[in-house]
Design a protein around this motif. Structure first.
Motif, PDB file in Angstrom:
ATOM      1  N   GLN A  11     -36.510-100.269 108.713  1.00 21.42           N
ATOM      2  CA  GLN A  11     -35.078-100.081 109.123  1.00 21.42           C
ATOM      3  C   GLN A  11     -34.237-100.562 108.099  1.00 21.42           C
ATOM      4  O   GLN A  11     -33.131-100.148 107.738  1.00 21.42           O
ATOM      5  CB  GLN A  11     -34.875-100.632 110.316  1.00 21.42           C
ATOM      6  CG  GLN A  11     -33.380-100.227 111.127  1.00 21.42           C
ATOM      7  CD  GLN A  11     -33.164-100.832 112.342  1.00 21.42           C
ATOM      8  OE1 GLN A  11     -34.152-101.474 112.905  1.00 21.42           O
ATOM      9  NE2 GLN A  11     -32.312-100.611 113.041  1.00 21.42           N
ATOM     10  N   TRP A  12     -34.393-101.733 107.441  1.00 21.09           N
ATOM     11  CA  TRP A  12     -33.678-102.588 106.539  1.00 21.09           C
ATOM     12  C   TRP A  12     -34.320-102.352 105.215  1.00 21.09           C
ATOM     13  O   TRP A  12     -35.667-102.657 104.915  1.00 21.09           O
ATOM     14  CB  TRP A  12     -33.327-103.736 106.863  1.00 21.09           C
ATOM     15  CG  TRP A  12     -32.458-104.097 108.218  1.00 21.09           C
ATOM     16  CD1 TRP A  12     -32.686-103.898 109.465  1.00 21.09           C
ATOM     17  CD2 TRP A  12     -31.026-104.145 108.012  1.00 21.09           C
ATOM     18  NE1 TRP A  12     -31.517-103.915 110.193  1.00 21.09           N
ATOM     19  CE2 TRP A  12     -30.523-104.281 109.267  1.00 21.09           C
ATOM     20  CE3 TRP A  12     -30.077-104.260 107.096  1.00 21.09           C
ATOM     21  CZ2 TRP A  12     -29.197-104.450 109.719  1.00 21.09           C
ATOM     22  CZ3 TRP A  12     -28.863-104.416 107.364  1.00 21.09           C
ATOM     23  CH2 TRP A  12     -28.379-104.434 108.594  1.00 21.09           C
ATOM     24  N   ILE A  13     -33.625-102.439 104.016  1.00 16.11           N
ATOM     25  CA  ILE A  13     -34.021-102.288 102.704  1.00 16.11           C
ATOM     26  C   ILE A  13     -33.234-103.340 101.984  1.00 16.11           C
ATOM     27  O   ILE A  13     -32.052-103.603 101.904  1.00 16.11           O
ATOM     28  CB  ILE A  13     -34.162-101.260 101.956  1.00 16.11           C
ATOM     29  CG1 ILE A  13     -32.858-100.405 101.949  1.00 16.11           C
ATOM     30  CG2 ILE A  13     -35.016-100.251 102.596  1.00 16.11           C
ATOM     31  CD1 ILE A  13     -32.798 -99.272 100.836  1.00 16.11           C
ATOM     32  N   HIS A  14     -33.989-104.182 101.251  1.00 16.85           N
ATOM     33  CA  HIS A  14     -33.398-105.207 100.164  1.00 16.85           C
ATOM     34  C   HIS A  14     -32.628-104.524  98.937  1.00 16.85           C
ATOM     35  O   HIS A  14     -33.462-103.811  98.252  1.00 16.85           O
ATOM     36  CB  HIS A  14     -34.511-106.211 100.022  1.00 16.85           C
ATOM     37  CG  HIS A  14     -34.042-107.425  99.309  1.00 16.85           C
ATOM     38  ND1 HIS A  14     -34.689-108.643  99.049  1.00 16.85           N
ATOM     39  CD2 HIS A  14     -32.411-107.899  99.095  1.00 16.85           C
ATOM     40  CE1 HIS A  14     -33.980-109.514  98.623  1.00 16.85           C
ATOM     41  NE2 HIS A  14     -32.576-109.332  98.487  1.00 16.85           N
ATOM     42  N   LEU A  15     -31.437-104.526  98.804  1.00 17.90           N
ATOM     43  CA  LEU A  15     -30.608-104.142  97.841  1.00 17.90           C
ATOM     44  C   LEU A  15     -30.388-104.675  96.708  1.00 17.90           C
ATOM     45  O   LEU A  15     -30.208-104.389  95.469  1.00 17.90           O
ATOM     46  CB  LEU A  15     -29.564-103.358  98.418  1.00 17.90           C
ATOM     47  CG  LEU A  15     -29.622-102.478  99.559  1.00 17.90           C
ATOM     48  CD1 LEU A  15     -28.288-101.906 100.263  1.00 17.90           C
ATOM     49  CD2 LEU A  15     -30.186-100.937  98.945  1.00 17.90           C
ATOM     50  N   LEU A  16     -30.016-106.041  97.012  1.00 17.97           N
ATOM     51  CA  LEU A  16     -29.519-107.068  95.856  1.00 17.97           C
ATOM     52  C   LEU A  16     -30.167-108.175  96.171  1.00 17.97           C
ATOM     53  O   LEU A  16     -30.153-108.954  97.221  1.00 17.97           O
ATOM     54  CB  LEU A  16     -27.875-107.237  95.616  1.00 17.97           C
ATOM     55  CG  LEU A  16     -27.453-105.948  94.773  1.00 17.97           C
ATOM     56  CD1 LEU A  16     -25.702-106.109  95.057  1.00 17.97           C
ATOM     57  CD2 LEU A  16     -27.594-105.615  93.731  1.00 17.97           C
ATOM     58  N   PRO A  17     -30.650-109.024  94.884  1.00 19.32           N
ATOM     59  CA  PRO A  17     -31.090-110.454  95.142  1.00 19.32           C
ATOM     60  C   PRO A  17     -30.044-111.432  95.406  1.00 19.32           C
ATOM     61  O   PRO A  17     -28.883-111.049  94.880  1.00 19.32           O
ATOM     62  CB  PRO A  17     -31.943-110.643  94.038  1.00 19.32           C
ATOM     63  CG  PRO A  17     -31.395-109.738  92.945  1.00 19.32           C
ATOM     64  CD  PRO A  17     -30.885-108.641  93.564  1.00 19.32           C
ATOM     65  N   ALA A  18     -29.996-112.634  95.525  1.00 15.13           N
ATOM     66  CA  ALA A  18     -29.122-113.617  95.724  1.00 15.13           C
ATOM     67  C   ALA A  18     -29.280-114.646  94.341  1.00 15.13           C
ATOM     68  O   ALA A  18     -30.113-114.357  93.485  1.00 15.13           O
ATOM     69  CB  ALA A  18     -29.205-114.557  96.888  1.00 15.13           C
ATOM     70  N   GLY A  19     -27.881-114.961  94.224  1.00 16.54           N
ATOM     71  CA  GLY A  19     -27.981-115.582  92.610  1.00 16.54           C
ATOM     72  C   GLY A  19     -27.908-115.045  91.565  1.00 16.54           C
ATOM     73  O   GLY A  19     -27.635-113.666  91.813  1.00 16.54           O
TER      74      GLY A  19
END
Length: 315
Positions: A11-19
């Motif tokens: 349902q959720w996908i990771h689009l951008l990393p942090a930092g």
């Protein structure tokens, strides 16, 4: 980003990393300075972002090709590990996920003028070559497509090839000018516009200060020259006056002024001034003595003075 493992459609996908992050192909680094502001800018004015396959919207659609969506990103969320998006999958997308046709997600995002800070998400794609940190399209690739170039130049994505080439030519000229101006500003390496402007202002200020110093020195030299010329003229006039030349005050002032302008001419005039001399010749009649008269008379008679005196009975 790599898609979650499992048989369920995520349902959720990771689009951008942090930092700070960088692509596997070496591009970057990039950063998300303000996740909440990025989400606001991304969703402002639109309710969903397209999720397609292999950036078909950017690569195929601009050439008239097919670029169907496999789902829609309808919500963004800032988490500890970066930006996540909730996907509303369509039938095609569900089938691809269930079939495990793709292993990763590649976001397309916009950056600011520095080319580093991410300002908003544009869309995302399913891909088997995830790269994450490519400025616009984050599948691994060796070059940039025309739409990428256009966006980097601040032009519409559908800018014609001829206009892109002209813009690139101007950009090259601007880069050469930038390099030259950096040198003129007394700087080196990569510099910001603010640093260049500061350097140029400092150079300009230094030139102006130098010009003022030169003007002041020139004035001092002129004053010293005038003083030296006046001293030399006064010495020459004194010498001439001591030698008997008659020099009036008006003449003295004029000769001093001339000496300041043309020393040789002034010296020539001063040396040629007439002199009265120190001795006085008196031209009154002088009374002659008796002996002088006897000498004159004897001379006229053609005899000696003694013989004349005998004839006169003086002897």
């Amino acid at each position: 980003m790599t898609l979650p493992e499992g048989n369920d459609v995520p349902q959720w996908i990771h689009l951008l990393p942090a930092g700070d992050f960088r692509g596997t192909d070496g591009r970057g680094p990039y950063t998300v300075p303000d996740a909440e502001k990025l989400i606001l800018h991304t969703m402002q004015g639109q309710k969903r972002l397209v999720l397609d396959e292999n950036h078909a919207t950017d690569l195929a659609a601009v050439k008239g090709g097919s670029a169907p969506a496999v789902g829609w990103i309808v919500e963004l969320q800032a988490r500890q590990d970066g930006i996540w998006g909730r996907v509303d999958w369509n039938r095609r997308g569900n089938a691809l996920m269930q079939d495990k046709a793709y292993r990763g997600v590649s976001p397309a995002f916009a950056v600011d003028a520095s080319g580093k800070a991410v300002t908003r998400l544009v869309r995302a794609s399913l891909t088997n070559l995830p790269n994450l940190t490519l400025t616009e399209l984050h599948t691994q690739e060796t070059g940039m497509n025309p739409s990428d170039i256009a966006r980097r130049l601040g032009l519409p994505e559908n800018t014609p090839q001829a206009d892109l080439e002209a813009a690139l030519s101007r950009a090259g000229q601007a880069l050469q000018l930038h390099t030259q101006v950096v040198g003129l500003a007394g700087l080196s390496g990569e510099q910001t516009v603010e640093a260049i402007v500061t350097g140029l202002k400092a150079k300009t200020s230094a030139v102006q200060t130098h010009a003022q110093q030169v003007t002041a020195l020139e004035a001092q030299v002129k004053t010293l020259q005038e003083q030296a010329s006046r001293t030399a003229a006064e010495a020459a006039l004194k010498t001439a006056a001591d030698g008997g030349a008659v020099i009036t005050e008006d003449m003295k002032a004029e000769l001093i002024t001339l000496h300041m302008q043309n020393p040789a001419s002034a010296e020539k005039i001063i040396s040629g001034l007439p002199k009265l001399g120190t001795s006085v010749e008196r031209h009154t009649q002088r009374k002659t003595s008796a002996s002088d008269d006897d000498t004159k008379v004897a001379g006229l008679l053609g005899i000696k003075v003694e013989d004349m005196k005998k004839m006169r009975g003086d002897v």
